[in-house]
Enzyme design. Structure first.
Site, short mmCIF file in Angstrom:
data_model
loop_
_atom_site.label_atom_id
_atom_site.label_comp_id
_atom_site.label_asym_id
_atom_site.label_seq_id
_atom_site.Cartn_x
_atom_site.Cartn_y
_atom_site.Cartn_z
N HIS A 63 0.84 -1.12 0.01
CA HIS A 63 0.03 -0.03 -0.08
C HIS A 63 0.72 1.25 0.07
O HIS A 63 2.18 1.16 0.19
CB HIS A 63 -1.00 0.10 1.33
CG HIS A 63 -0.03 -0.04 2.58
ND1 HIS A 63 0.75 -0.76 2.90
CD2 HIS A 63 -0.31 0.95 3.35
CE1 HIS A 63 1.04 -0.66 4.11
NE2 HIS A 63 0.46 0.62 4.48
N HIS A 65 1.41 3.93 1.74
CA HIS A 65 1.80 4.69 3.02
C HIS A 65 3.31 4.85 2.89
O HIS A 65 4.14 3.96 2.57
CB HIS A 65 1.40 3.89 4.32
CG HIS A 65 -0.15 4.04 4.57
ND1 HIS A 65 -0.82 3.29 5.42
CD2 HIS A 65 -1.00 5.05 4.02
CE1 HIS A 65 -1.95 4.12 5.77
NE2 HIS A 65 -2.39 4.55 4.65
N ASP A 67 5.73 4.86 4.95
CA ASP A 67 6.63 4.16 5.58
C ASP A 67 6.88 2.71 4.67
O ASP A 67 7.97 1.86 5.03
CB ASP A 67 6.43 3.47 6.99
CG ASP A 67 4.91 2.96 7.30
OD1 ASP A 67 4.00 3.25 6.45
OD2 ASP A 67 4.79 1.93 8.11
N HIS A 68 6.11 2.62 3.85
CA HIS A 68 6.29 1.36 2.99
C HIS A 68 6.84 1.64 1.64
O HIS A 68 7.23 0.82 0.77
CB HIS A 68 5.22 0.58 2.69
CG HIS A 68 4.76 0.00 4.09
ND1 HIS A 68 4.61 -1.22 4.25
CD2 HIS A 68 3.89 0.65 5.01
CE1 HIS A 68 4.11 -1.59 5.47
NE2 HIS A 68 3.64 -0.30 6.22
N HIS A 139 -6.89 -2.07 5.36
CA HIS A 139 -6.08 -0.94 6.03
C HIS A 139 -6.96 0.24 5.58
O HIS A 139 -8.15 0.29 5.17
CB HIS A 139 -4.83 -1.01 5.29
CG HIS A 139 -3.73 -0.19 6.07
ND1 HIS A 139 -3.63 -0.34 7.48
CD2 HIS A 139 -2.77 0.53 5.84
CE1 HIS A 139 -2.80 0.41 7.87
NE2 HIS A 139 -2.04 1.17 6.98
N ASP A 207 0.26 -4.22 6.46
CA ASP A 207 -0.67 -3.35 7.33
C ASP A 207 -2.16 -3.75 6.98
O ASP A 207 -2.68 -3.69 5.96
CB ASP A 207 -0.70 -1.87 7.03
CG ASP A 207 0.93 -1.19 7.47
OD1 ASP A 207 2.00 -2.16 7.71
OD2 ASP A 207 1.13 0.17 7.55
N HIS A 265 7.12 -5.46 11.10
CA HIS A 265 6.66 -4.05 11.13
C HIS A 265 6.58 -3.69 12.69
O HIS A 265 5.40 -3.59 13.08
CB HIS A 265 5.25 -3.92 10.47
CG HIS A 265 4.94 -2.68 10.17
ND1 HIS A 265 3.92 -2.13 11.00
CD2 HIS A 265 4.77 -2.02 9.15
CE1 HIS A 265 3.37 -1.00 10.40
NE2 HIS A 265 4.11 -0.72 9.22
ZN LIG Z 1 3.22 0.63 7.68
ZN LIG Z 2 -0.07 1.57 6.56
#
Ligand SMILES: [Zn+2]
Ligand SMILES: [Zn+2]
Length: 299
Positions: A63, A65, A67-68, A139, A207, A265
């Site tokens: 996804h 986001h 942090d990914h 998510h 996530d 994670h």
């Molecule tokens: Zn994350």
């Molecule tokens: Zn996320």
């Protein structure tokens, strides 16, 4: 048996720590190099893991986001500057075309060949030997999980071939394909000289909030990798933010009859308390570990 190798390049959560970079992992099998997510700084994790980023052939994004994915511009730019010669295939959920357009705009020129595949759940890659399946998770944005599956295979038993004194001819391949053959007047059935090499499966669920259907996608996985953002005391928070607790991750593994569970994670709040996450998960599913950056697993 060719190994599937998993290298955990980043096992942290939204904020990195000295021990944990943002989420990323590399799955390799023969010539396949599948990078799942690419948090900020992922490209620097490659040399630290004694790996070349040129091993990457495909990228699967769970996804969009930060942090990914914030490691993508840097990684792609470095691949371009180091003469990456393959066509890089990037797969991701709804919105991937839009985000990748923005990322390529950031870069001066785009010297590598890149194909973006905005995908729906289902089989997204397939060869006669293996496949990759994507499935929806829960998510607060479009998000996917992925399974890498090596199919069950019929193999010739060399010892049995030798015992029957069969010459090494291309006809033997027909036995592996399930056909009865005749060699030197001898009729040989596949069941006499073949065995089934079991398939293997790695399922990656990052996530997501907890949902009973997740286990279905991880069914019989040899290895299930899931996020574990929260401990049990924060179950309500996990629900609110669409994340898993370690115990919920274990519940998915148990329901799926997975053989092993690896938690990743990991939030900075549990940097020095990963044993708590493990303890809570172990109450539900025994074969569980928490991944650390640069851990390597083979199966
Ligand atoms: Zn994350
Ligand atoms: Zn996320």
């Amino acid at each position: 048996m060719e190994p599937i190798t998993l290298t955990f390049l980043g096992t942290g959560n939204a904020i990195p720590t000295p021990q944990r970079n943002h989420t990323s992992m590399l799955l390799t099998y023969k010539n396949l190099g599948l990078l799942v997510d690419c948090g900020e700084g992922t490209q620097r994790q490659f040399p630290q893991a004694s790996l070349s980023p040129h091993k990457i052939t495909h990228i699967c994004i769970t996804h969009w986001h930060g942090d990914h994915i914030l490691g993508l511009p840097g990684l792609l730019q470095s691949l371009g500057m180091s003469d990456y010669a393959k066509t890089l295939h990037l797969y991701g959920p709804k919105g991937s075309n839009h985000f990748m357009h923005a990322i390529t705009q950031l870069m001066t020129g785009m010297p590598i060949k890149l194909e973006v595949h905005e995908i729906n759940p289902g089989v997204i890659m397939e060869t006669p030997e293996w496949s990759v399946e994507a499935f929806s998770v829960h998510h607060d944005c479009p998000a996917l999980g992925y399974s890498f599956i090596i199919k069950e295979k019929t193999r010739l038993d060399k010892a049995k071939l030798k015992k029957l004194k069969l010459p090494n001819t291309p006809q033997l391949g027909q036995l592996a394909a399930g056909k009865t053959i005749t060699i030197n007047g001898k009729t040989i059935k596949p069941s006499q000289v073949t065995y089934q090499e079991p398939g293997r499966k790695v399922t990656i669920i990052l996530d997501t909030g907890f949902h009973p259907h997740l286990a279905k996608h991880a069914q019989d996985a040899n290895l299930l990798i899931t996020e574990a953002s929260f401990a049990q005391e924060e179950t309500e928070k996990a629900k609110e933010y669409h994340h898993l607790t370690a115990a919920q991750a274990a519940q998915i593994a148990k329901q799926a009859k997975a053989k092993a569970l690896m938690l990743t994670h990991i939030s900075q709040r549990y940097e020095h308390r990963t044993d708590l996450l493990i303890k809570e998960a172990k109450k539900v599913f025994k074969n569980v570990k928490a991944a650390n950056d640069f851990d390597v697993l083979t199966l």
